[in-house]
Design a protein around this motif. Sequence first.
Motif, PDB file in Angstrom:
ATOM      1  N   LEU A   1       0.882  -1.449  -0.239  1.00  9.50           N
ATOM      2  CA  LEU A   1       0.055  -0.049   0.035  1.00  9.50           C
ATOM      3  C   LEU A   1       1.032   1.161   0.089  1.00  9.50           C
ATOM      4  O   LEU A   1       1.894   1.110   0.605  1.00  9.50           O
TER       5      LEU A   1
ATOM      6  N   ARG B   1       1.074  -6.870  -5.921  1.00 10.22           N
ATOM      7  CA  ARG B   1       0.124  -6.081  -5.964  1.00 10.22           C
ATOM      8  C   ARG B   1       0.049  -4.666  -5.472  1.00 10.22           C
ATOM      9  O   ARG B   1       0.996  -4.617  -4.202  1.00 10.22           O
TER      10      ARG B   1
ATOM     11  N   GLY C   1      -1.768  -1.183  -3.847  1.00 12.08           N
ATOM     12  CA  GLY C   1      -3.055  -0.244  -3.401  1.00 12.08           C
ATOM     13  C   GLY C   1      -2.541   1.129  -2.861  1.00 12.08           C
ATOM     14  O   GLY C   1      -1.343   1.133  -2.595  1.00 12.08           O
TER      15      GLY C   1
ATOM     16  N   VAL D   1      -8.347   8.987  -4.323  1.00 11.78           N
ATOM     17  CA  VAL D   1      -8.809   7.597  -4.542  1.00 11.78           C
ATOM     18  C   VAL D   1      -9.208   7.472  -5.880  1.00 11.78           C
ATOM     19  O   VAL D   1      -9.205   6.383  -6.523  1.00 11.78           O
TER      20      VAL D   1
ATOM     21  N   PRO E   1      -6.960   4.387  -9.971  1.00 11.59           N
ATOM     22  CA  PRO E   1      -6.990   3.450 -11.089  1.00 11.59           C
ATOM     23  C   PRO E   1      -6.006   3.599 -12.241  1.00 11.59           C
ATOM     24  O   PRO E   1      -5.461   2.933 -12.835  1.00 11.59           O
TER      25      PRO E   1
ATOM     26  N   ASP F   1      -4.786  -0.667  -7.048  1.00  9.78           N
ATOM     27  CA  ASP F   1      -6.169  -1.322  -6.557  1.00  9.78           C
ATOM     28  C   ASP F   1      -5.914  -2.377  -5.556  1.00  9.78           C
ATOM     29  O   ASP F   1      -5.139  -3.455  -5.852  1.00  9.78           O
ATOM     30  N   PRO F   2      -6.368  -2.314  -4.199  1.00 10.25           N
ATOM     31  CA  PRO F   2      -7.616  -1.415  -3.880  1.00 10.25           C
ATOM     32  C   PRO F   2      -7.044  -0.013  -3.666  1.00 10.25           C
ATOM     33  O   PRO F   2      -6.086   0.183  -3.465  1.00 10.25           O
ATOM     34  N   ALA F   3      -8.049   0.984  -3.361  1.00  6.90           N
ATOM     35  CA  ALA F   3      -7.754   2.244  -3.094  1.00  6.90           C
ATOM     36  C   ALA F   3      -8.951   2.661  -1.927  1.00  6.90           C
ATOM     37  O   ALA F   3     -10.052   2.612  -2.141  1.00  6.90           O
ATOM     38  N   GLU F   4      -8.691   3.108  -0.814  1.00  6.07           N
ATOM     39  CA  GLU F   4      -9.777   3.638   0.182  1.00  6.07           C
ATOM     40  C   GLU F   4      -9.093   4.997   0.887  1.00  6.07           C
ATOM     41  O   GLU F   4      -7.880   5.209   0.845  1.00  6.07           O
TER      42      GLU F   4
ATOM     43  N   LEU G   1      -6.132  -5.540   5.245  1.00  6.10           N
ATOM     44  CA  LEU G   1      -6.197  -5.631   3.715  1.00  6.10           C
ATOM     45  C   LEU G   1      -4.728  -6.674   3.449  1.00  6.10           C
ATOM     46  O   LEU G   1      -4.671  -7.282   2.420  1.00  6.10           O
TER      47      LEU G   1
END
Length: 349
Positions: A28, A54, A56, A76, A80, A85-88, A119
């Motif tokens: 992240l 991955r 995010g 946020v 993309p 991703d994810p994004a919070e 996460l």
Amino acid sequence: MGPHPAVADVRRAVRESLADLTRGGLVLVACSGGADSLALAAGLGFAAPRMGLRAGLVTVDHGLQEGSARQADRVVRLAPSLGLDPAEVLAVTVGTEGGPEAAAREARYAALAGAAERLGAEAVLLGHTRDDQAETVLLGLVRGSGPRSLAGMAGIVGIYRRPLLGLGRSVTTVACAALGLAPWEDPHNRETRYTRVRVREHVLPVLCEELGPGIPEALARTAALCRDDADALDAWADRVYREALTGRPPAEEASPPARPAVCLSVSVLASCPAAVRRRVIRRAALAAGSPSGALAAVHIAEADRLVTEWRGQRAVHMPGGVGVVRNAGVLAFERMCWGSPAKESRAQG
């Protein structure tokens, strides 16, 4: 044609920071939308898939200024396009203890740690640069906190990683421009009521003007050297702490303490250099219940005098209700009911 040199520098810094992570792991980036964290987010979005990772994004909404929720949403929504991703959004409530800067920092790190655990992230990237490191060293000098404070921020602490500590803030600004990204200017970064902002806006520019433009780089080098020295001393202190622990409870215990007393051999402590001995004393005080943020050099120095300048002194008061007494060759750290004659008079050589 390759990427702009500033973009390449950021990507290389990210790759080097993540080189030891397991393929498939989640990383992240904590992104406020400012130039530093935005360039870092773009660098992560580029490097992670090429490393089998991955990626995010999380952004913290401190709720301290009008429009903060809109800015967090903007960050946020940008994720993309950066391959994240994810994004919070992590909304937090900032308290007041320790002042506004400390309270916001505490709330922010608590939210980041919680998001990483939820996460399953292996690492959280922070956008601190070489300029931030220089500011941290100057603040440590002002506080007179010793080499550990002068060591500044570490590149890796637990789940947190700071890939950009070797790059100047100007690099991230140029990288964002080269990538067509529009950084957000946080108004709080211009608020001179904050000590760090005054260092950034006034102190460092004066130093660079009067002493030369390489001041941030020199301060960052100082931090790296101090960190090496502090790490070595801490490792030495860890060994001495284990050797000095006696396990002996203090004599004449009037009532059981809130937690077991931490007892250290005075003879072992006396055989150590002051830099090591004071680190050991700090460890014992923390283990006995003194809060880290309130434990200052003056408290450590007073406890140290029970070893080096023993004259039959009474107990030394530490933050958190911890007292330090010397009794029969043992230095005991424990929670105390101050004013109890048994407690106060127990200290004897």
